[in-house]
Every structure is written in C-alpha cells, then in structure tokens.
Motif scaffolding. Structure first.
Motif, PDB file in Angstrom:
ATOM      1  N   ALA A  39      33.820  -9.840   1.012  1.00  0.00           N
ATOM      2  CA  ALA A  39      32.841  -8.938   1.628  1.00  0.00           C
ATOM      3  C   ALA A  39      31.460  -9.589   1.687  1.00  0.00           C
ATOM      4  N   MET A  40      31.100 -10.302   0.629  1.00  0.00           N
ATOM      5  CA  MET A  40      29.806 -10.985   0.608  1.00  0.00           C
ATOM      6  C   MET A  40      29.749 -12.077   1.678  1.00  0.00           C
ATOM      7  N   ASP A  41      30.809 -12.870   1.749  1.00  0.00           N
ATOM      8  CA  ASP A  41      30.845 -13.970   2.712  1.00  0.00           C
ATOM      9  C   ASP A  41      30.805 -13.469   4.159  1.00  0.00           C
ATOM     10  N   LYS A  42      31.331 -12.270   4.378  1.00  0.00           N
ATOM     11  CA  LYS A  42      31.354 -11.701   5.727  1.00  0.00           C
ATOM     12  C   LYS A  42      30.089 -10.896   6.036  1.00  0.00           C
ATOM     13  N   GLY A  43      29.154 -10.865   5.077  1.00  0.00           N
ATOM     14  CA  GLY A  43      27.906 -10.135   5.283  1.00  0.00           C
ATOM     15  C   GLY A  43      28.081  -8.632   5.271  1.00  0.00           C
ATOM     16  N   LEU A  44      29.074  -8.161   4.511  1.00  0.00           N
ATOM     17  CA  LEU A  44      29.375  -6.725   4.488  1.00  0.00           C
ATOM     18  C   LEU A  44      28.688  -5.993   3.343  1.00  0.00           C
ATOM     19  N   ILE A  45      27.882  -6.719   2.544  1.00  0.00           N
ATOM     20  CA  ILE A  45      27.119  -6.087   1.465  1.00  0.00           C
ATOM     21  C   ILE A  45      25.652  -6.427   1.662  1.00  0.00           C
ATOM     22  N   VAL A  46      24.834  -5.415   1.927  1.00  0.00           N
ATOM     23  CA  VAL A  46      23.398  -5.608   2.138  1.00  0.00           C
ATOM     24  C   VAL A  46      22.636  -4.593   1.298  1.00  0.00           C
ATOM     25  N   ASP A  47      21.773  -5.093   0.398  1.00  0.00           N
ATOM     26  CA  ASP A  47      20.979  -4.201  -0.469  1.00  0.00           C
ATOM     27  C   ASP A  47      21.856  -3.200  -1.209  1.00  0.00           C
ATOM     28  N   SER A  48      22.947  -3.696  -1.776  1.00  0.00           N
ATOM     29  CA  SER A  48      23.901  -2.890  -2.554  1.00  0.00           C
ATOM     30  C   SER A  48      24.649  -1.848  -1.730  1.00  0.00           C
ATOM     31  N   GLU A  49      24.508  -1.909  -0.426  1.00  0.00           N
ATOM     32  CA  GLU A  49      25.251  -1.012   0.453  1.00  0.00           C
ATOM     33  C   GLU A  49      26.411  -1.785   1.073  1.00  0.00           C
ATOM     34  N   ILE A  50      27.610  -1.195   1.012  1.00  0.00           N
ATOM     35  CA  ILE A  50      28.809  -1.856   1.532  1.00  0.00           C
ATOM     36  C   ILE A  50      29.183  -1.275   2.880  1.00  0.00           C
TER      37      ILE A  50
ATOM     38  N   HIS B  85      45.091 -20.353 -11.007  1.00  0.00           N
ATOM     39  CA  HIS B  85      43.874 -20.191 -10.218  1.00  0.00           C
ATOM     40  C   HIS B  85      44.125 -19.149  -9.132  1.00  0.00           C
ATOM     41  N   ILE B  86      43.065 -18.443  -8.744  1.00  0.00           N
ATOM     42  CA  ILE B  86      43.204 -17.421  -7.715  1.00  0.00           C
ATOM     43  C   ILE B  86      42.750 -17.972  -6.368  1.00  0.00           C
ATOM     44  N   TYR B  87      43.531 -17.676  -5.351  1.00  0.00           N
ATOM     45  CA  TYR B  87      43.251 -18.152  -3.997  1.00  0.00           C
ATOM     46  C   TYR B  87      42.986 -16.969  -3.079  1.00  0.00           C
ATOM     47  N   LEU B  88      41.928 -17.098  -2.295  1.00  0.00           N
ATOM     48  CA  LEU B  88      41.570 -16.107  -1.284  1.00  0.00           C
ATOM     49  C   LEU B  88      41.778 -16.756   0.075  1.00  0.00           C
ATOM     50  N   ASN B  89      42.774 -16.269   0.794  1.00  0.00           N
ATOM     51  CA  ASN B  89      43.112 -16.859   2.102  1.00  0.00           C
ATOM     52  C   ASN B  89      43.243 -18.379   1.999  1.00  0.00           C
ATOM     53  N   ASP B  90      44.033 -18.799   0.993  1.00  0.00           N
ATOM     54  CA  ASP B  90      44.387 -20.213   0.762  1.00  0.00           C
ATOM     55  C   ASP B  90      43.241 -21.086   0.259  1.00  0.00           C
ATOM     56  N   VAL B  91      42.127 -20.477  -0.148  1.00  0.00           N
ATOM     57  CA  VAL B  91      41.000 -21.224  -0.716  1.00  0.00           C
ATOM     58  C   VAL B  91      40.858 -20.868  -2.198  1.00  0.00           C
ATOM     59  N   ASP B  92      40.806 -21.868  -3.065  1.00  0.00           N
ATOM     60  CA  ASP B  92      40.645 -21.640  -4.496  1.00  0.00           C
ATOM     61  C   ASP B  92      39.222 -21.111  -4.756  1.00  0.00           C
TER      62      ASP B  92
END
Length: 230
Positions: free
Chosen positions: A45-56, A82-89
C-alpha cells in the motif's frame, strides 16, 4: 510424537516471532509469521501511494488485493524463511518503523484479514505448525492444541524494539518507538474485526523479565504435556 498446531498471540514487540522461530526449529515444525504477511500488504500500500497522512485509500487497496501474492521461502544462507511480496524478498523492508506505524491500520481492514486468514488456515492443513500473530488462537486456529498469549510492559517492549532498530542502523528515537507501540496496542485491542484478545484456554506468558531461553524451556514443557494429552 503427535504433530500439533501451536498458536502464539500477543502484543507487538513481545518477541513472539523470535520464540516461534526457535520453537519451530526445535520441534522441526513449520513456522509462519502472520505479522509479516500484514506488513507485506502494508508495504504494498505504501509503495502504491495508498497511504497519505495516515489515511488509507481502502477502495483502491481492495481493488488491488487480487494482485498481491505473498509466500515464504526458506533461505539456506540465513536458515530462516524469507517473505516474498509478488516474488520480491521484502523481509528487511517490512521491518521499518514506517511500516510499523501503519500495519495495525491495514490489519484492521476486514477484507485484508479475510484474505490472509484463509491463506493462514491453508498452511495448517498439514499440522506440525507454529504460527504467531494477533488472532491465531481465537480466529485462525480456534482448535489449536496449544495456545499461548504473550505480553510485557510497554516500556520493556519499546526498549527491545528500539535496540533492534538501532542495531539495524535505523534513525529512530526511543520516544518514537514507545508511541508506536502504544498506538498499535490501542488499534489492535479496539478494532471491530478480530481484536487482540486472549483465548480462554491460552497460557499467558509475561516475558518482561524472562530470557528467551527461559521462555523457550517453559513452552517446550507445555508442548510436551499437550502432545502426551493428545
């Protein structure tokens, strides 16, 4: 020895993951860190810019949920999964204080919890499992043979987390870490969907003054008793 499911719940920064990993290694069980799964979605969510000023931006996040693939892979060099998110560690990135600041908000979203609970329950089909989180003994595996609820004072937890972050080179203050922990406690215990509560049959462990070795020895005795009972 009969294989059982061990559910470890409790407050943030009580060392649940550390104990769960050691316990799983000792028993040769599979270990699943559910907190890492919520952190991975928070990072997404952070990488996609979906969290701004603690608002999701919940609408967009829920639209993108089907795009999120989370899996664990054993790393032979570190000896842990290790945990992978969409094939990225993302094992390191998800441990930042910034992710910590938002993970409880993400975890409070019912649709996110539903997606991850289904995946977590699938992990348990083979049993021989140690899983830690906030609602493992109450929601994910209410019939787990052994349930543990871990706690410690906020000050002790903040000190541990602060040392961990500083050791990694993160630029944080103790005050920031303490505020983060208190904020997460409030959100985790008051959210409408699957709040952090102790299962009625859970064993409470206050590890404010216990070493990791003392905790592990005690839990191994609990496991032995449960296996003999079953």
């Amino acid at each position: 020895m009969k294989d059982i499911i061990i559910a470890i719940d409790g407050f943030s920064s009580t060392g649940k993951s550390t104990i769960a990993k050691k316990l799983a290694n000792k028993l040769e069980y599979v270990y699943i860190d559910t907190g890492a799964m919520y952190r991975a979605i928070t990072l997404f969510a952070m990488d996609k810019g979906l969290i701004v000023d603690s608002e999701i931006d919940k609408v967009t996040l829920l639209e993108k949920l089907p795009e999120i693939v989370i899996h664990f892979k054993h790393n032979s060099s570190t000896g842990v999964a290790h945990i992978y998110l969409n094939d990225v560690d993302v094992s390191k990135k998800i441990r930042s204080l910034e992710v910590s600041n938002y993970v409880s908000l993400i975890a409070a979203i019912p649709e996110v919890r539903k997606k991850l609970v289904e995946q977590q329950q699938a992990f348990g089909k083979e049993r021989a499992l140690v899983m830690d989180g906030r609602d493992i003994g109450t929601v994910v595996f209410p019939n787990a043979e052994l349930k543990i609820f871990m706690t410690a004072s906020a000050n002790v937890r903040a000190a541990r987390r602060y040392e961990e972050l500083k050791g990694r080179g993160d630029d944080v203050s103790y005050k920031e870490v303490l505020e983060n922990i208190e904020k997460r406690d409030l959100i985790d215990t008051t959210r409408a969907d699957s709040p952090l509560i102790k299962a009625e049959d859970a064993v409470v462990i206050d590890n404010s003054e216990l070493t990791i070795e003392e905790q592990l020895d005690y839990i191994l005795k609990l496991v032995k008793n449960k296996v003999e009972e079953n």
